[in-house]
Design a protein around this motif. Structure first.
Motif, PDB file in Angstrom:
ATOM      1  N   ARG A   1      -3.769   5.736  -2.953  1.00  0.00           N
ATOM      2  CA  ARG A   1      -4.156   4.320  -3.075  1.00  0.00           C
ATOM      3  C   ARG A   1      -5.063   4.126  -4.282  1.00  0.00           C
ATOM      4  NH1 ARG A   1      -6.923   0.711   1.686  1.00  0.00           N
ATOM      5  NH2 ARG A   1      -8.817   1.785   0.992  1.00  0.00           N
TER       6      ARG A   1
ATOM      7  N   ASP B   1     -11.932   4.624  -3.512  1.00  0.00           N
ATOM      8  CA  ASP B   1     -10.904   5.362  -2.781  1.00  0.00           C
ATOM      9  C   ASP B   1     -10.877   6.839  -3.180  1.00  0.00           C
ATOM     10  OD1 ASP B   1     -10.077   3.342  -1.179  1.00  0.00           O
ATOM     11  OD2 ASP B   1      -8.261   2.850  -2.281  1.00  0.00           O
TER      12      ASP B   1
ATOM     13  N   THR C   1      -2.418   1.540   2.623  1.00  0.00           N
ATOM     14  CA  THR C   1      -3.434   0.911   3.481  1.00  0.00           C
ATOM     15  C   THR C   1      -3.031   0.971   4.948  1.00  0.00           C
ATOM     16  OG1 THR C   1      -4.117  -0.577   1.700  1.00  0.00           O
ATOM     17  CG2 THR C   1      -4.697  -1.230   3.940  1.00  0.00           C
TER      18      THR C   1
END
Length: 384
Positions: free
Chosen positions: A137, A153, A117
């Motif tokens: 991620r 994602d 992140t």
């Protein structure tokens, strides 16, 4: 005397002389080392704890020390690696990616999420790095069973690299787990355009079957909801037709099921309903003298109230035998805040439409008191 001084110049060393000198120096060094005291070196890392000692070194630290403090060197190294003033956005993104990868390999998926992140937040302009950060991620989310986040994602990674097959495969699997079967089918079909993969074909078939089941269940639910709405409308129309007053309802249009649900703990499934055109009500008997209650589900509106009393008497807590159908009086508290005596031989439905009766909490409540007793007199006097 001459002013000139004679300068003696040495001839340069030959290769043979230079080699001989090197050998002589090596021999002298060997003699010096051999002359030293034979002593075991004890300041190194113990064999059984070398990994532990290595982790303490600033270059190889995997986590912050337990005391939460870093040495000046470790702190300096961290700043060098993560300081925006010392690194380009691409370098920062890669550093955070490496940190995420390290935690991912050690199955610290939540810490891996933080690393990826932070790398994403840098917003570097390298599409491959961004695709990798989002894909990684997504993988961390997958192992944490955050399937919707894994799907988001994975699809974000595909915006940076549409040919990222790992991201698309994870998107397909995440969509399946999130029960987004159309999305799963779409990703599977795109994967199969470039390669006929057996696992992708199996996932595609599973998604198609699951979609059919989902659509069938939605149709059943739709029919069930429609039937429930019809029953709800019929119930409300019947209550309005009977002329029963509902607490906190200003008019007929204000009546809904939420105001008919019993408020007693564990009694939510006892809401009034219709059976063969008859309203079935939950009722509550209260015994102020003993601070006891009886809750009865599904009492027919066309049956005398005394029938319900006969089901609970004799009461196990009534050691003196005072609470019997022939020697108790039944009251309800009306919207005028006064107690009103009830003839238990009347049908429940007739009592519910009495002049001052108001249904509260979806439940008809009645106070049961021994006829002519002190407790009955006190009950009446406290309302005057």
């Amino acid at each position: 005397m001459s002013d000139k001084t004679e300068t003696n110049k040495k001839a340069p060393m030959t290769d043979v002389e230079r080699l001989a000198l090197c050998q002589k120096l090596d021999e002298e060094l060997d003699d010096f080392i051999n002359s030293l005291e034979k002593k075991r070196y004890t300041d190194g890392w113990p064999e059984d704890r070398w990994e532990e000692e290595m982790d303490k070194h600033p270059f190889f630290m995997k986590s912050v020390p337990k005391d939460g403090e870093l040495s000046p060197l470790a702190e300096g190294l961290a700043k060098l690696k993560y300081d925006p003033e010392e690194n380009t956005p691409l370098e920062l993104a890669n550093s955070y990616k490496e940190d995420g990868n390290f935690n991912f390999k050690h199955k610290n998926y939540r810490l891996a999420l933080l690393g990826y992140t932070e790398g994403i937040k840098v917003r570097c302009d390298d599409a491959d790095v961004n695709a990798s950060l989002y894909n990684n991620r997504a993988a961390a989310h997958w192992y944490l069973k955050n399937y919707r986040s894994a799907l988001l994602d994975s699809e974000k990674a595909l915006t940076f690299d549409p040919k990222h097959n790992k991201a698309r495969t994870r998107a397909a699997n995440s969509a399946f787990e999130a029960k987004k079967y159309d999305t799963c089918i779409d990703h599977c079909q795109k994967l199969l355009e470039s390669k006929n993969d057996k696992e992708v074909v199996e996932l595609l078939n599973k998604a198609k079957k699951s979609k059919m089941v989902q659509e069938r269940d939605e149709r059943k639910k739709g029919r069930s909801d429609a039937k429930r709405n019809e029953d709800k409308d019929e119930l409300i129309k019947t209550i309005i037709k009977r002329g029963i007053k509902i607490s906190k309802c200003d008019d007929e249009d204000d009546i809904d099921l939420s105001k008919l649900e019993p408020t007693l703990p564990g009694a939510h499934d006892a809401i009034v309903h219709i059976e063969d055109g008859v309203l079935m009500w939950p009722i509550l008997f209260l015994y102020p003298e003993h601070q006891m209650t009886d809750f009865i589900k599904g009492c027919p509106e066309n049956v005398p109230l005394i029938r319900q009393l006969q089901q609970v008497f004799p009461a196990p807590w009534d050691a003196e035998g005072k609470y019997m159908c022939n020697n108790v009086n039944v009251y309800y508290e009306g919207y005028d805040k006064m107690p009103h005596i009830v003839d238990p031989n009347e049908n429940l439905g007739d009592i519910l439409v009495s002049k001052y009766f108001e249904l509260k909490g979806g439940t008809a409540a009645f106070f049961i008191l021994p006829r002519g007793s002190v407790i009955e007199r006190n009950y009446i006097e406290c309302h005057i």
